[in-house]
Design an enzyme around this catalytic site. Structure first.
Site, PDB file in Angstrom:
ATOM      1  N   HIS A 194      26.217  44.941  43.003  1.00  0.00           N
ATOM      2  CA  HIS A 194      26.253  46.182  43.787  1.00  0.00           C
ATOM      3  C   HIS A 194      25.849  47.393  42.974  1.00  0.00           C
ATOM      4  O   HIS A 194      25.397  48.398  43.518  1.00  0.00           O
ATOM      5  CB  HIS A 194      27.617  46.345  44.468  1.00  0.00           C
ATOM      6  N   GLU A 436      26.389  34.698  55.570  1.00  0.00           N
ATOM      7  CA  GLU A 436      26.192  34.800  54.119  1.00  0.00           C
ATOM      8  C   GLU A 436      26.950  33.717  53.352  1.00  0.00           C
ATOM      9  O   GLU A 436      27.021  33.746  52.138  1.00  0.00           O
ATOM     10  CB  GLU A 436      26.558  36.198  53.614  1.00  0.00           C
ATOM     11  N   ASP A 460      24.657  37.214  49.082  1.00  0.00           N
ATOM     12  CA  ASP A 460      25.730  36.236  48.918  1.00  0.00           C
ATOM     13  C   ASP A 460      25.282  34.832  49.285  1.00  0.00           C
ATOM     14  O   ASP A 460      25.636  33.874  48.612  1.00  0.00           O
ATOM     15  CB  ASP A 460      26.943  36.637  49.769  1.00  0.00           C
ATOM     16  N   CYS A 507      19.893  41.532  56.025  1.00  0.00           N
ATOM     17  CA  CYS A 507      20.221  42.784  55.342  1.00  0.00           C
ATOM     18  C   CYS A 507      20.447  42.592  53.847  1.00  0.00           C
ATOM     19  O   CYS A 507      20.870  43.498  53.158  1.00  0.00           O
ATOM     20  CB  CYS A 507      21.428  43.449  55.993  1.00  0.00           C
TER      21      CYS A 507
HETATM   22  C1  PEP Z   1      24.594  40.314  51.313  1.00  0.00           C
HETATM   23  O1  PEP Z   1      25.487  39.618  50.832  1.00  0.00           O
HETATM   24  O2  PEP Z   1      23.417  39.937  51.414  1.00  0.00           O
HETATM   25  C2  PEP Z   1      24.877  41.674  51.795  1.00  0.00           C
HETATM   26  C3  PEP Z   1      23.974  42.359  52.444  1.00  0.00           C
HETATM   27  O3  PEP Z   1      26.081  42.216  51.527  1.00  0.00           O
HETATM   28  P1  PEP Z   1      26.564  42.694  50.090  1.00  0.00           P
HETATM   29  O4  PEP Z   1      25.349  42.821  49.196  1.00  0.00           O
HETATM   30  O5  PEP Z   1      27.235  44.000  50.271  1.00  0.00           O
HETATM   31  O6  PEP Z   1      27.474  41.613  49.651  1.00  0.00           O
HETATM   32 MG    MG Z   2      27.566  40.066  51.076  1.00  0.00          MG
END
Ligand code: PEP
Ligand code: MG
Length: 582
Positions: A194, A436, A460, A507
């Site tokens: 992140h 995910e 994920d 996403c």
């Molecule tokens: C993902 O896991 O692809 C996602 C969009 O959520 P995050 O990156 O916040 O885990």
């Molecule tokens: Mg995620």
């Protein structure tokens, strides 16, 4: 000045930047190794002893207050803290090392402390292991006192710098937008941690996983970050500086030319249209989202609301943010993802125990279902904001039908409460599940019956499907979005969603890779959501092919045996499309 040196790490956020380093410790302290003269040693030791006395007095003060207000049991915690500060072995070790190494006491103390913490966290006895947090806590207090006015944090920056750190948490990075941070480089971390994702949102160049950048860079060095290539150049020559200054200009021009696509639709040469939306963490990102031509927000990560504060956000605070975002992106929609804490995102105000495997632990929807008091506050605010514009909601980390049903039941309860209170909301608000986790991907035919849409979270999904920690630089080479297993899972999710007449978007960061966009388009993905800066390039790819061509590319890619083969094939096809190569 030392000669030019180049370090290679993992590209986290593209762009070029040139500047001086600012060292940041993981606790937000800037502690540097600084040598001292023989005659300064006594003064350093006195400074350390003073800090111990002051910290001891501070702990006693807090203990007294807690004993009065909360009782004996809570007050006892501070007795353990006092034991740490009176530990002669630790104190002697620091003093001996300051004398022997002739280095400032702040640096030595932090070094000794880290070793203690590491050693304690490995001890099998649970009681002793739990003392780790006492040592951490007391250590921070002593360090704060030691550094006193000299303590520099990100908030104190007076001029632009490049942050150099062993690691940065998402909450550290969240503070950078307000500060003079031109870029950052870290020893550890992966492309989809992140911290890396946040760098893209903030549009600051960053390289992670450099392994020893904190040791190789010194205070007076000049640094260049080449974010796209994942390079850090220490003490560049005049020639390198000139080359990178030109590269900076070229990138700015390229960015401007791509922005001309801003108002054109994301459709193929033969008119197949997809949605291009943006991922955000904060409402203040909306101007950039609009400038890059996004059609709304495909993922609003709401964890950042809970970070860098001591209390939990109220319903009103949630509501105000959602309201602002939904109004500003009109007529487009906003997909709010409910609290996805855990993994690499920790919230200090919630007393969540340390876990051996935080990415597999008590996180996201698992936490929310266990704490409906916290979850329902957010759901109420989302529903209230749905009366003001087009809002959708989605749950993270769904692993199967039961969790989804439980979440939906709570959502229905909240709706009922609002109806009783005569508070308006959109009765037709759409609910989605993030796909995910491999178990969700494999049962998405069942999940399809419980929701209106899917959003594939590849950050994920890849880590779970390939068993590769997304934030670990040591195994970053195994984190392959183009791996056949990932492509097969994505195809399965899209096909199943369409069989059930569901819209399916993506996403994860995979949606922001222009080469992979060819495959995703060909597989029939309905929506791409990624950092706003990536959108123009994705749009350029989509507008350069016919749907039939993209389908063929996807088919061919899925017939290949390894991620490398897929990447090489995509490289070839991209060149063919953009440069007319055979
Ligand atoms: C993902 O896991 O692809 C996602 C969009 O959520 P995050 O990156 O916040 O885990
Ligand atoms: Mg995620």
């Amino acid at each position: 000045m030392n000669p030019e040196e180049t370090l290679k790490g993992i590209p986290a956020s593209a762009g070029v930047t040139i500047g001086r380093p600012f060292f940041l410790d993981s606790e937000g302290f800037s502690v540097q190794r600084q040598e001292i003269a023989e005659e300064e040693v006594a003064g350093e030791i006195a400074r350390f002893e003073d800090a111990l006395i002051q910290t001891r007095a501070e702990i006693l003060r807090i203990q007294k207050k807690i004993l009065e207000e909360m009782g004996k049991e809570q007050g006892e915690i501070f007795s353990a803290h006092l034991l740490v500060i009176e530990d002669r072995t630790l104190i002697e070790e620091v003093i001996t090392r300051v004398k022997a190494e002739k280095v400032v006491v702040d640096y030595i103390f932090l070094d000794v402390l880290k070793r203690y913490i590491h050693a304690f966290s490995k001890i099998e006895d649970e009681y002793i292991r739990e003392r780790t947090s006492d040592i951490e806590d007391v250590g921070k207090r002593v360090l704060r006192t030691l550094l006193g006015k000299q303590r520099q944090t990100l908030q104190d920056l007076k001029e632009p710098v490049i942050v150099v750190a062993y690691d940065l948490s998402p909450s550290d990075t969240a503070l950078m937008h307000r500060e003079n941070v031109k870029g950052f480089v870290t020893d550890i971390g992966g492309r989809t941690s992140h911290t890396a994702i946040m760098a893209k949102s903030l549009e600051i160049p960053a390289v992670v996983g450099l392994e020893e950048v904190t040791q190789r860079v010194s205070k007076d060095d000049l640094l260049i970050i080449d974010g796209a290539q994942g390079l850090v150049i220490i003490n560049p020559t005049e020639e390198t500086i000139r080359r990178y200054t030109e590269e900076q200009k070229r990138l700015e021009e390229f960015g401007r030319s791509l922005l001309k696509l801003k108002d054109l639709p994301a459709e193929t040469l033969d008119g197949h249209r997809v949605t291009l939306a943006a991922n955000i963490e904060f409402p203040h990102e909306i101007p950039s989202v609009i400038a890059h031509g996004a059609e709304g927000i495909g993922l609003y990560r709401t964890e950042y609301f809970y970070m860098n504060r001591v209390d939990l956000p109220t319903e009103e605070e949630h509501f105000e943010s959602y309201h602002k975002v939904v109004q500003e992106v009109q007529p487009h929609s906003v997909i709010v993802r409910t609290l996805d804490l855990g993994g690499d995102k920790f919230l200090s105000q919630l007393d969540i125990p340390n876990e051996m495997n935080p990415f597999l632990g008590w996180r996201a929807i698992r936490f929310c279902l266990a704490r409906p008091d916290i979850f329902k506050v957010q759901l109420r605010a989302i529903l209230r904001a749905s009366a003001k514009g087009k809002m959708k909601v989605m749950y993270p980390m769904i692993s199967g039908v039961e969790e989804l049903r439980q979440a939906n039941a709570l959502f229905r309860e909240v709706k009922e409460e609002l109806r009783r209170e005569k508070i308006p909301f959109d009765e037709k608000i759409e609910v989605g599940a993030m796909i995910e986790i491999p178990s969700a991907a494999l049962t998405c035919d069942l999940l399809a019956k419980e929701v209106h849409f899917f959003s594939i979270g590849t950050n994920d999904l890849i880590q779970y499907a390939l068993a590769v920690d997304r934030s670990n630089e040591k195994i970053a080479y195994l984190y392959e979005p183009a791996h056949p297993a990932v492509l097969r899972l994505v195809k399965h999710i899209i096909d199943t969603a369409h069989k059930h007449h569901l819209w399916v978007g993506m996403c994860g960061e995979m949606a922001g890779d222009p080469r992979l966009a060819l495959i995703l388009l060909g597989l029939g993905l309905d929506g791409f959501s990624t950092s706003a800066v990536n959108l123009p390039e994705i749009k350029r790819v989509i507008r350069s092919v016919k749907m039939g061509e993209a389908k063929k590319i996807a088919e061919e890619a899925l017939s290949l045996s390894t991620g490398r083969e897929v990447e090489a094939y995509l490289e070839k096809m991209t060149k063919k499309i953009f440069m007319g190569e055979p």
